[in-house]
Write a protein that holds these residues in place. Sequence first.
Motif, PDB file in Angstrom:
ATOM      1  N   LEU A 379      38.404  12.027 -49.171  1.00 23.89           N
ATOM      2  CA  LEU A 379      37.673  11.475 -48.031  1.00 23.89           C
ATOM      3  C   LEU A 379      36.814  12.574 -47.439  1.00 23.89           C
ATOM      4  N   ALA A 380      35.542  12.259 -47.211  1.00 23.58           N
ATOM      5  CA  ALA A 380      34.621  13.202 -46.573  1.00 23.58           C
ATOM      6  C   ALA A 380      34.363  12.740 -45.142  1.00 23.58           C
ATOM      7  N   ALA A 381      34.358  13.673 -44.214  1.00 21.06           N
ATOM      8  CA  ALA A 381      34.164  13.348 -42.801  1.00 21.06           C
ATOM      9  C   ALA A 381      33.081  14.235 -42.203  1.00 21.06           C
ATOM     10  N   ARG A 382      32.227  13.624 -41.383  1.00 23.64           N
ATOM     11  CA  ARG A 382      31.266  14.373 -40.573  1.00 23.64           C
ATOM     12  C   ARG A 382      31.377  13.871 -39.137  1.00 23.64           C
ATOM     13  N   ILE A 383      31.654  14.797 -38.244  1.00 22.50           N
ATOM     14  CA  ILE A 383      31.765  14.509 -36.811  1.00 22.50           C
ATOM     15  C   ILE A 383      30.627  15.244 -36.126  1.00 22.50           C
ATOM     16  N   SER A 384      29.790  14.504 -35.395  1.00 26.72           N
ATOM     17  CA  SER A 384      28.611  15.109 -34.763  1.00 26.72           C
ATOM     18  C   SER A 384      28.576  14.795 -33.272  1.00 26.72           C
ATOM     19  N   LEU A 385      28.133  15.767 -32.503  1.00 22.90           N
ATOM     20  CA  LEU A 385      27.942  15.597 -31.065  1.00 22.90           C
ATOM     21  C   LEU A 385      26.477  15.404 -30.702  1.00 22.90           C
ATOM     22  N   GLU A 386      25.585  15.830 -31.577  1.00 19.93           N
ATOM     23  CA  GLU A 386      24.151  15.757 -31.297  1.00 19.93           C
ATOM     24  C   GLU A 386      23.426  15.146 -32.497  1.00 19.93           C
ATOM     25  N   PRO A 387      22.321  14.441 -32.272  1.00 20.05           N
ATOM     26  CA  PRO A 387      21.706  14.165 -30.965  1.00 20.05           C
ATOM     27  C   PRO A 387      22.513  13.192 -30.121  1.00 20.05           C
ATOM     28  N   THR A 388      23.342  12.373 -30.771  1.00 19.31           N
ATOM     29  CA  THR A 388      24.305  11.537 -30.069  1.00 19.31           C
ATOM     30  C   THR A 388      25.625  11.617 -30.822  1.00 19.31           C
ATOM     31  N   ALA A 389      26.707  11.244 -30.163  1.00 17.53           N
ATOM     32  CA  ALA A 389      28.017  11.266 -30.805  1.00 17.53           C
ATOM     33  C   ALA A 389      28.037  10.308 -31.987  1.00 17.53           C
ATOM     34  N   SER A 390      28.539  10.777 -33.129  1.00 16.14           N
ATOM     35  CA  SER A 390      28.584   9.914 -34.314  1.00 16.14           C
ATOM     36  C   SER A 390      29.686  10.357 -35.257  1.00 16.14           C
ATOM     37  N   VAL A 391      30.127   9.396 -36.074  1.00 15.90           N
ATOM     38  CA  VAL A 391      31.176   9.613 -37.066  1.00 15.90           C
ATOM     39  C   VAL A 391      30.710   9.037 -38.381  1.00 15.90           C
ATOM     40  N   GLN A 392      30.937   9.765 -39.456  1.00 15.23           N
ATOM     41  CA  GLN A 392      30.712   9.252 -40.802  1.00 15.23           C
ATOM     42  C   GLN A 392      31.921   9.612 -41.652  1.00 15.23           C
ATOM     43  N   LEU A 393      32.596   8.604 -42.162  1.00 19.73           N
ATOM     44  CA  LEU A 393      33.732   8.796 -43.055  1.00 19.73           C
ATOM     45  C   LEU A 393      33.444   8.055 -44.349  1.00 19.73           C
ATOM     46  N   SER A 394      33.733   8.678 -45.463  1.00 18.27           N
ATOM     47  CA  SER A 394      33.513   7.998 -46.748  1.00 18.27           C
ATOM     48  C   SER A 394      34.561   8.458 -47.750  1.00 18.27           C
ATOM     49  N   VAL A 395      35.069   7.504 -48.491  1.00 16.20           N
ATOM     50  CA  VAL A 395      36.032   7.776 -49.553  1.00 16.20           C
ATOM     51  C   VAL A 395      35.278   7.791 -50.873  1.00 16.20           C
ATOM     52  N   ALA A 396      35.502   8.829 -51.642  1.00 14.49           N
ATOM     53  CA  ALA A 396      34.763   8.990 -52.892  1.00 14.49           C
ATOM     54  C   ALA A 396      34.907   7.753 -53.778  1.00 14.49           C
ATOM     55  N   GLY A 397      33.760   7.204 -54.180  1.00 11.29           N
ATOM     56  CA  GLY A 397      33.758   6.050 -55.054  1.00 11.29           C
ATOM     57  C   GLY A 397      34.199   4.765 -54.395  1.00 11.29           C
ATOM     58  N   GLY A 398      34.253   4.759 -53.056  1.00  8.15           N
ATOM     59  CA  GLY A 398      34.763   3.566 -52.391  1.00  8.15           C
ATOM     60  C   GLY A 398      34.110   3.316 -51.056  1.00  8.15           C
ATOM     61  N   GLU A 399      34.910   2.994 -50.051  1.00  5.85           N
ATOM     62  CA  GLU A 399      34.413   2.502 -48.779  1.00  5.85           C
ATOM     63  C   GLU A 399      33.926   3.621 -47.861  1.00  5.85           C
ATOM     64  N   SER A 400      33.235   3.202 -46.821  1.00  8.01           N
ATOM     65  CA  SER A 400      32.771   4.146 -45.811  1.00  8.01           C
ATOM     66  C   SER A 400      32.899   3.498 -44.440  1.00  8.01           C
TER      67      SER A 400
END
Length: 406
Positions: A379-400
Amino acid sequence: MSLEHAIWWHVYPLGALGAPIHDVGQVAPANRLVRLEAWLDYAVELGCSGLLLGPIFASTSHGYDTLDYFRIDPRLGDDAAFDHLIEEAGRRGLRVLLDGVFNHVGIAHPLVAEAVAAGHGLIRLEQVDGQVQPAGWEGHGDLALLDHSRPEVADLVTEVMLHWLRRGIAGWRLDVAYAVPSAFWSEVIDRVRTEFADAIFLGEVIHGDYVRIVTEGHLDSVTQYELWKAIWSSLADRNLWELDWALARHAEFCAALLPNTFIGNHDVDRIASTVGPDGAALAAAILFSLPGMPSIYYGDEQGFTGTKGTGRHADDPLRPPLPDGPDALAPDGWWLYRLYQELIGLRRRHPWLATGEVTVLGKDNSWIEYEVTGSGQKLAARISLEPTASVQLSVAGGESLSWPRS
């Protein structure tokens, strides 16, 4: 119950069920535990597999000043109310952990007067100005320390644990576990496990050597306060380098044990008060995308707010009453509840996350990327505070999963 699949809904019953806590006096007994039944389906629909209950035994005020380990607090109900709750929880597949306050008792516990009168007993005593008195815990004069060097104390705690395990609970949260000798825990837990081999023991450990405490005390897990602190303060201070440091530590802990991860409990400021609603969403995404055994403090999934005050009412804002049922909740918290459901759903579909290995791939003050690997998956995760709060989670070869939704 496999701890790798456990997700707990943590409830402080005296507060959540509207019991009087201060100036209790001659409060009439009441079956308030029955009010919790209206929330069991809510916890299941959230994605939880168990209830982690705060103190429910007879006490003087807040529950951590125990008067009788074998009696349900009359402000909450009686044995019949407890049995009904266990039956209803079990019918929904929810296991129950009880809060075991075995470091100290309330100053009004009969054991205290007995020890002072005899000059010895199950309570730790000390001399003050030539007089024998009970030793208090960390300056709290209303809490008397048990003397864990006495075999009778181990006998008592073993008896208490077995009594309630026989009544249907799954195990124990051990309050102030860090202050109790590990040899005491290992003796008691080993004795209990001769009858209940699968009993769960979660130690409250704020600071200390997590791995040593688990190993020497024969515990299953401890509260991961280091990660909790890093999550909220890295978001509040916009310094995700702190989270990076804590994740390296977390990876070390997870190699040796399954820590209890959380972003809120009955003793700390509400996450939504600390980092705001968007920050609370990011904190939830971090919690459910990392290895560990997560617990959710009741109301955090709805964005409840509250900060610790001072004096005898300091904890009240952290432990508010729930309405009669979920339908009476304010409408503005359901978006966060639904995000929790999505995050927990992803975790349920990928249970290997609980015991995976976390590695940070990159970070700056306002963003962090990490991956969790295990069982040949990632699972890959990116947590961002800028420019706005956001989350991106993705499972390799599968869902996000992403938030906010486009």
